[in-house]
Design an enzyme around this catalytic site. Sequence first.
Site, PDB file in Angstrom:
ATOM      1  N   ASP A  79       1.137  -1.443   0.225  1.00  0.00           N
ATOM      2  CA  ASP A  79      -0.236  -0.391   0.405  1.00  0.00           C
ATOM      3  C   ASP A  79       0.942   1.103  -0.031  1.00  0.00           C
ATOM      4  O   ASP A  79       1.725   1.256   1.123  1.00  0.00           O
ATOM      5  CB  ASP A  79      -0.861   0.092   0.858  1.00  0.00           C
ATOM      6  CG  ASP A  79      -2.081   1.136   0.800  1.00  0.00           C
ATOM      7  OD1 ASP A  79      -2.652   0.613   0.190  1.00  0.00           O
ATOM      8  OD2 ASP A  79      -2.325   2.650   1.611  1.00  0.00           O
ATOM      9  N   ASP A 178      -2.456   1.634  -7.134  1.00  0.00           N
ATOM     10  CA  ASP A 178      -0.623   0.759  -6.429  1.00  0.00           C
ATOM     11  C   ASP A 178      -0.145   0.686  -7.311  1.00  0.00           C
ATOM     12  O   ASP A 178       1.371   1.518  -8.181  1.00  0.00           O
ATOM     13  CB  ASP A 178      -0.767   0.252  -5.225  1.00  0.00           C
ATOM     14  CG  ASP A 178      -1.144   1.214  -4.020  1.00  0.00           C
ATOM     15  OD1 ASP A 178      -1.177   1.268  -3.020  1.00  0.00           O
ATOM     16  OD2 ASP A 178      -2.390   0.793  -4.428  1.00  0.00           O
ATOM     17  N   HIS A 236      -4.316   6.011   6.050  1.00  0.00           N
ATOM     18  CA  HIS A 236      -4.054   6.957   5.349  1.00  0.00           C
ATOM     19  C   HIS A 236      -2.053   6.516   5.614  1.00  0.00           C
ATOM     20  O   HIS A 236      -1.424   6.803   5.026  1.00  0.00           O
ATOM     21  CB  HIS A 236      -4.192   8.283   4.768  1.00  0.00           C
ATOM     22  CG  HIS A 236      -5.206   8.275   4.159  1.00  0.00           C
ATOM     23  ND1 HIS A 236      -5.750   7.967   2.455  1.00  0.00           N
ATOM     24  CD2 HIS A 236      -6.454   8.274   4.341  1.00  0.00           C
ATOM     25  CE1 HIS A 236      -7.373   7.502   2.551  1.00  0.00           C
ATOM     26  NE2 HIS A 236      -7.788   8.358   3.667  1.00  0.00           N
ATOM     27  N   ASP A 241      -2.273   0.451   7.172  1.00  0.00           N
ATOM     28  CA  ASP A 241      -3.249  -0.473   5.335  1.00  0.00           C
ATOM     29  C   ASP A 241      -2.810  -1.483   5.683  1.00  0.00           C
ATOM     30  O   ASP A 241      -3.776  -2.398   5.430  1.00  0.00           O
ATOM     31  CB  ASP A 241      -3.298   1.046   4.351  1.00  0.00           C
ATOM     32  CG  ASP A 241      -4.090   2.430   4.540  1.00  0.00           C
ATOM     33  OD1 ASP A 241      -4.356   2.143   5.492  1.00  0.00           O
ATOM     34  OD2 ASP A 241      -4.139   2.973   3.764  1.00  0.00           O
TER      35      ASP A 241
END
Length: 266
Positions: A79, A178, A236, A241
């Site tokens: 992430d 991503d 975040h 995450d």
Amino acid sequence: VSDASGCSMIALLHTGAAKFLQNLLPRARQAVCSLLPAGVLKGYSSIVSRKLASHGFGASMAAMSSFPPQRYHYFLVLDFEATCDKPQIHPQEIIEFPILKLNGRTMEIESTFHMYVQPVVHPQLTPFCTELTGIIQGMVDGQPSLQQVLERVDEWMAKEGLLDPSVKSIFVTCGDWDLKVMLPGQCQYLGLPVADYFKQWINLKKAYSFAMGSWPKNGLLDMNKGLNLQHIGRPHSGIDDCKNIANIMKTLAHRGFIFKQTSKPF
């Protein structure tokens, strides 16, 4: 049972002899029952159970037997966090690069890769970016460039045995951004190649929707809520995450869900 013999037993269990011992233990128990008084036997069982629990063996055996096997040996949960502002800045640059190596049999985290990255086009983080991600300027100043971090990822992948052709692994992200947008876009901007292992992944949102029958509009927050899970850490934060993604995957696996690649081949 002495500490030495207990440790020897644990070592044996963790070298792949668990199945053998599972077959052997009932016979051994019968033999011991015929030789030892009930009180001694009870104490023996208690000590062995504590030894196994302290090494996590009982938990891992329970995990392996409580859900069907996955198609992959390892899931690589990823992430990114990137530079951002309102209105959005261009190009965005990765500033946090975390990966969790999740065992496909136990769904437990086995290893972690985590680095912060120095942005070069917009080296100064915006107040919006810091408020959103929790990443302050001092966390990225003097850190390796993306090229250097990618080299270290490759070294980590090799060290973890993930580059072995016989080992099946796949990245897992919360969405397609991503690995479909962020990494290839920044690599193209910097003239860097994208390793093949970044070109296929599982979008957890799609996997969750297949398993639960509803689309998680708010990502991790909706998935945690739908599975009655407590959110881990700070929203975040890249590494937090990743921990939430891993927890959601483990929960879905225990419900019998088999994870499959969702990205289209490049």
